[in-house]
Every structure is written in C-alpha cells, then in structure tokens.
Design a protein around this motif. Sequence first.
Motif, PDB file in Angstrom:
ATOM      1  N   GLU A 136      37.254  45.058  42.503  1.00 33.05           N
ATOM      2  CA  GLU A 136      38.053  44.114  43.290  1.00 33.05           C
ATOM      3  C   GLU A 136      37.310  43.637  44.532  1.00 33.05           C
ATOM      4  O   GLU A 136      37.443  42.478  44.944  1.00 33.05           O
ATOM      5  N   ALA A 137      36.509  44.511  45.130  1.00 29.84           N
ATOM      6  CA  ALA A 137      35.745  44.134  46.322  1.00 29.84           C
ATOM      7  C   ALA A 137      34.656  43.125  45.977  1.00 29.84           C
ATOM      8  O   ALA A 137      34.368  42.217  46.758  1.00 29.84           O
ATOM      9  N   LEU A 138      34.043  43.267  44.798  1.00 29.44           N
ATOM     10  CA  LEU A 138      33.011  42.308  44.400  1.00 29.44           C
ATOM     11  C   LEU A 138      33.621  40.920  44.220  1.00 29.44           C
ATOM     12  O   LEU A 138      33.037  39.929  44.659  1.00 29.44           O
ATOM     13  N   ILE A 139      34.784  40.850  43.622  1.00 27.94           N
ATOM     14  CA  ILE A 139      35.441  39.552  43.436  1.00 27.94           C
ATOM     15  C   ILE A 139      35.690  38.880  44.785  1.00 27.94           C
ATOM     16  O   ILE A 139      35.520  37.674  44.933  1.00 27.94           O
ATOM     17  N   ASP A 140      36.050  39.667  45.784  1.00 33.68           N
ATOM     18  CA  ASP A 140      36.335  39.129  47.117  1.00 33.68           C
ATOM     19  C   ASP A 140      35.081  38.796  47.908  1.00 33.68           C
ATOM     20  O   ASP A 140      35.169  38.171  48.960  1.00 33.68           O
ATOM     21  N   SER A 141      33.926  39.215  47.428  1.00 35.34           N
ATOM     22  CA  SER A 141      32.665  38.972  48.140  1.00 35.34           C
ATOM     23  C   SER A 141      32.122  37.598  47.762  1.00 35.34           C
ATOM     24  O   SER A 141      31.474  37.427  46.733  1.00 35.34           O
ATOM     25  N   LYS A 142      32.385  36.619  48.589  1.00 37.83           N
ATOM     26  CA  LYS A 142      32.054  35.211  48.295  1.00 37.83           C
ATOM     27  C   LYS A 142      30.547  34.962  48.163  1.00 37.83           C
ATOM     28  O   LYS A 142      30.145  33.949  47.599  1.00 37.83           O
ATOM     29  N   ASP A 143      29.723  35.880  48.670  1.00 34.33           N
ATOM     30  CA  ASP A 143      28.270  35.693  48.580  1.00 34.33           C
ATOM     31  C   ASP A 143      27.701  36.066  47.217  1.00 34.33           C
ATOM     32  O   ASP A 143      26.562  35.747  46.910  1.00 34.33           O
ATOM     33  N   ARG A 144      28.465  36.758  46.389  1.00 33.79           N
ATOM     34  CA  ARG A 144      27.991  37.131  45.062  1.00 33.79           C
ATOM     35  C   ARG A 144      28.037  35.902  44.157  1.00 33.79           C
ATOM     36  O   ARG A 144      28.891  35.022  44.330  1.00 33.79           O
ATOM     37  N   PRO A 145      27.139  35.828  43.173  1.00 32.09           N
ATOM     38  CA  PRO A 145      27.144  34.682  42.254  1.00 32.09           C
ATOM     39  C   PRO A 145      28.482  34.548  41.533  1.00 32.09           C
ATOM     40  O   PRO A 145      29.088  35.540  41.122  1.00 32.09           O
ATOM     41  N   GLU A 146      28.915  33.327  41.370  1.00 29.02           N
ATOM     42  CA  GLU A 146      30.189  33.056  40.710  1.00 29.02           C
ATOM     43  C   GLU A 146      30.209  33.624  39.292  1.00 29.02           C
ATOM     44  O   GLU A 146      31.232  34.134  38.838  1.00 29.02           O
ATOM     45  N   LEU A 147      29.094  33.552  38.588  1.00 28.66           N
ATOM     46  CA  LEU A 147      29.005  34.098  37.236  1.00 28.66           C
ATOM     47  C   LEU A 147      29.379  35.582  37.221  1.00 28.66           C
ATOM     48  O   LEU A 147      30.150  36.038  36.371  1.00 28.66           O
ATOM     49  N   ILE A 148      28.856  36.337  38.161  1.00 27.61           N
ATOM     50  CA  ILE A 148      29.129  37.777  38.249  1.00 27.61           C
ATOM     51  C   ILE A 148      30.573  38.011  38.678  1.00 27.61           C
ATOM     52  O   ILE A 148      31.279  38.860  38.107  1.00 27.61           O
ATOM     53  N   ARG A 149      31.054  37.266  39.653  1.00 32.47           N
ATOM     54  CA  ARG A 149      32.436  37.423  40.105  1.00 32.47           C
ATOM     55  C   ARG A 149      33.417  37.115  38.967  1.00 32.47           C
ATOM     56  O   ARG A 149      34.411  37.819  38.794  1.00 32.47           O
ATOM     57  N   ASN A 150      33.118  36.083  38.182  1.00 32.05           N
ATOM     58  CA  ASN A 150      33.978  35.744  37.046  1.00 32.05           C
ATOM     59  C   ASN A 150      33.944  36.834  35.973  1.00 32.05           C
ATOM     60  O   ASN A 150      34.963  37.134  35.356  1.00 32.05           O
ATOM     61  N   LYS A 151      32.768  37.394  35.730  1.00 33.76           N
ATOM     62  CA  LYS A 151      32.649  38.475  34.749  1.00 33.76           C
ATOM     63  C   LYS A 151      33.524  39.656  35.160  1.00 33.76           C
ATOM     64  O   LYS A 151      34.256  40.214  34.331  1.00 33.76           O
ATOM     65  N   VAL A 152      33.473  40.013  36.423  1.00 32.66           N
ATOM     66  CA  VAL A 152      34.269  41.139  36.925  1.00 32.66           C
ATOM     67  C   VAL A 152      35.758  40.795  36.863  1.00 32.66           C
ATOM     68  O   VAL A 152      36.581  41.623  36.458  1.00 32.66           O
ATOM     69  N   ARG A 153      36.096  39.577  37.221  1.00 31.46           N
ATOM     70  CA  ARG A 153      37.497  39.133  37.162  1.00 31.46           C
ATOM     71  C   ARG A 153      38.033  39.235  35.725  1.00 31.46           C
ATOM     72  O   ARG A 153      39.130  39.735  35.493  1.00 31.46           O
ATOM     73  N   ARG A 154      37.229  38.773  34.744  1.00 33.02           N
ATOM     74  CA  ARG A 154      37.645  38.847  33.337  1.00 33.02           C
ATOM     75  C   ARG A 154      37.829  40.299  32.893  1.00 33.02           C
ATOM     76  O   ARG A 154      38.788  40.629  32.189  1.00 33.02           O
ATOM     77  N   TRP A 155      36.912  41.167  33.302  1.00 35.10           N
ATOM     78  CA  TRP A 155      37.011  42.581  32.940  1.00 35.10           C
ATOM     79  C   TRP A 155      38.287  43.192  33.511  1.00 35.10           C
ATOM     80  O   TRP A 155      39.014  43.909  32.808  1.00 35.10           O
ATOM     81  N   LEU A 156      38.562  42.910  34.780  1.00 35.78           N
ATOM     82  CA  LEU A 156      39.784  43.432  35.397  1.00 35.78           C
ATOM     83  C   LEU A 156      41.030  42.889  34.704  1.00 35.78           C
ATOM     84  O   LEU A 156      41.983  43.634  34.465  1.00 35.78           O
ATOM     85  N   ASP A 157      41.018  41.602  34.370  1.00 37.82           N
ATOM     86  CA  ASP A 157      42.158  41.002  33.670  1.00 37.82           C
ATOM     87  C   ASP A 157      42.381  41.678  32.319  1.00 37.82           C
ATOM     88  O   ASP A 157      43.508  41.976  31.942  1.00 37.82           O
ATOM     89  N   GLN A 158      41.291  41.915  31.570  1.00 40.52           N
ATOM     90  CA  GLN A 158      41.392  42.590  30.271  1.00 40.52           C
ATOM     91  C   GLN A 158      41.931  44.003  30.431  1.00 40.52           C
ATOM     92  O   GLN A 158      42.788  44.458  29.674  1.00 40.52           O
ATOM     93  N   ARG A 159      41.404  44.699  31.431  1.00 40.24           N
ATOM     94  CA  ARG A 159      41.854  46.075  31.657  1.00 40.24           C
ATOM     95  C   ARG A 159      43.336  46.101  32.041  1.00 40.24           C
ATOM     96  O   ARG A 159      44.092  46.922  31.526  1.00 40.24           O
ATOM     97  N   ASP A 160      43.742  45.181  32.907  1.00 36.44           N
ATOM     98  CA  ASP A 160      45.142  45.131  33.343  1.00 36.44           C
ATOM     99  C   ASP A 160      46.090  44.792  32.195  1.00 36.44           C
ATOM    100  O   ASP A 160      47.241  45.202  32.201  1.00 36.44           O
ATOM    101  N   SER A 161      45.579  44.034  31.210  1.00 32.53           N
ATOM    102  CA  SER A 161      46.424  43.674  30.079  1.00 32.53           C
ATOM    103  C   SER A 161      46.330  44.707  28.944  1.00 32.53           C
ATOM    104  O   SER A 161      46.877  44.499  27.866  1.00 32.53           O
ATOM    105  N   GLY A 162      45.588  45.783  29.210  1.00 31.99           N
ATOM    106  CA  GLY A 162      45.470  46.854  28.214  1.00 31.99           C
ATOM    107  C   GLY A 162      44.320  46.689  27.253  1.00 31.99           C
ATOM    108  O   GLY A 162      44.138  47.496  26.360  1.00 31.99           O
ATOM    109  N   GLY A 163      43.487  45.642  27.449  1.00 33.50           N
ATOM    110  CA  GLY A 163      42.386  45.383  26.509  1.00 33.50           C
ATOM    111  C   GLY A 163      41.076  45.991  26.924  1.00 33.50           C
ATOM    112  O   GLY A 163      40.161  46.097  26.114  1.00 33.50           O
ATOM    113  N   GLY A 164      40.916  46.398  28.155  1.00 36.29           N
ATOM    114  CA  GLY A 164      39.646  46.986  28.598  1.00 36.29           C
ATOM    115  C   GLY A 164      39.822  48.447  28.881  1.00 36.29           C
ATOM    116  O   GLY A 164      40.919  48.962  28.972  1.00 36.29           O
ATOM    117  N   LYS A 165      38.695  49.145  28.967  1.00 38.43           N
ATOM    118  CA  LYS A 165      38.819  50.564  29.293  1.00 38.43           C
ATOM    119  C   LYS A 165      38.385  50.845  30.697  1.00 38.43           C
ATOM    120  O   LYS A 165      37.928  50.051  31.407  1.00 38.43           O
TER     121      LYS A 165
END
Length: 165
Positions: A136-165
């Motif tokens: 969650e902290a990486l997503i909030d870090s605006k200096d990180r590349p958008e590609l990486i922030r989006n990857k982390v966001r997708r992973w968190l979304d999958q995990r929250d919906s029960g699809g990720g581990k």
Amino acid sequence: MSELILYTGNAFSVADGKGRFVLPLEMRRQVKLSSAGENRLYMSVHIENGCATGFGESHRRFLFAEVEELAREARAHGRDYNADLELERRLGTIEEVNFDEGGRFAMHPDIKQEYGISDAVFFYGVGRYIQMWKPEALIDSKDRPELIRNKVRRWLDQRDSGGGK
C-alpha cells in the motif's frame, strides 16, 4: 568482493504462519553471491523512500568505501565532511538476518514496525540493493514508476477479491 551485484525484477511475498517472508529466487542468488555464499541478508532503512532495503555483503562494503571516498574528496577540496555521521546514517541502521535454502527469513522487527509491514511485502530490485515495500505504501509513493504502482495495485485488488495469495 569486487564484482558488482545488481538486483533487478520484482515479486511479492506473503508472510507464512511464522511471519516469515520468502526472498525471490533470483534476488536470493544475488544476495548469496554478494555474501560469499552465505545465506545472509542485510536490511536497512531507505533514507529518502518509505521502504526498507536489502542487500548482500558487497553492498555493505560499498557503503563504507563510498563514505571513505567522499571524505577524501572533501579533504582534497578543503570542505567539511562528517564521515562518522555519514557512516552512522548508512551503516548504523543495518540489521543482519539469515535466510534458509528456500529463501524464508524473519524480517527484523524494528524494520517491520518502521514501515508497517505485516502480512505482505513487495520486493523491487533497483540496482545495488532491493527495496522492500509495504504494498500500500508503494502505491502511495508518487515517485515510483506508474507501471510498478499499477502492478502492485492489481495484486492488492486480486488479493482483496480472494484471487491472490
């Protein structure tokens, strides 16, 4: 060790039942290579980013040598430089942890608490060291590349919906 060790790539790890994380395979190989074959990971705080860092022995020695070089340059140019304070900043926060052959390690509790890392960590190889983020902290870090922030966001979304581990 004179060989330059570079960490690249990224991966997630979810804490196991004992609260341990798994260092990604390729990063584990690089850490072991950097630490003369030992399963030893050095962890510290990132001075500017909201994340922990991880690396092997060669980077720890690099940090020391870099401060010595900066002190020599300052003396040569007649500038003040507090090498002791800089060594304190760079080396004083380093914690050593061991990992098993499967890459499992217990993150140092001070570092976990400092960055709010509990059940998941995102490993991000950025050259001489690995950044270790609370996702969650990486997503909030605006200096990180958008590609990486989006990857982390997708992973968190999958995990929250029960699809990720």
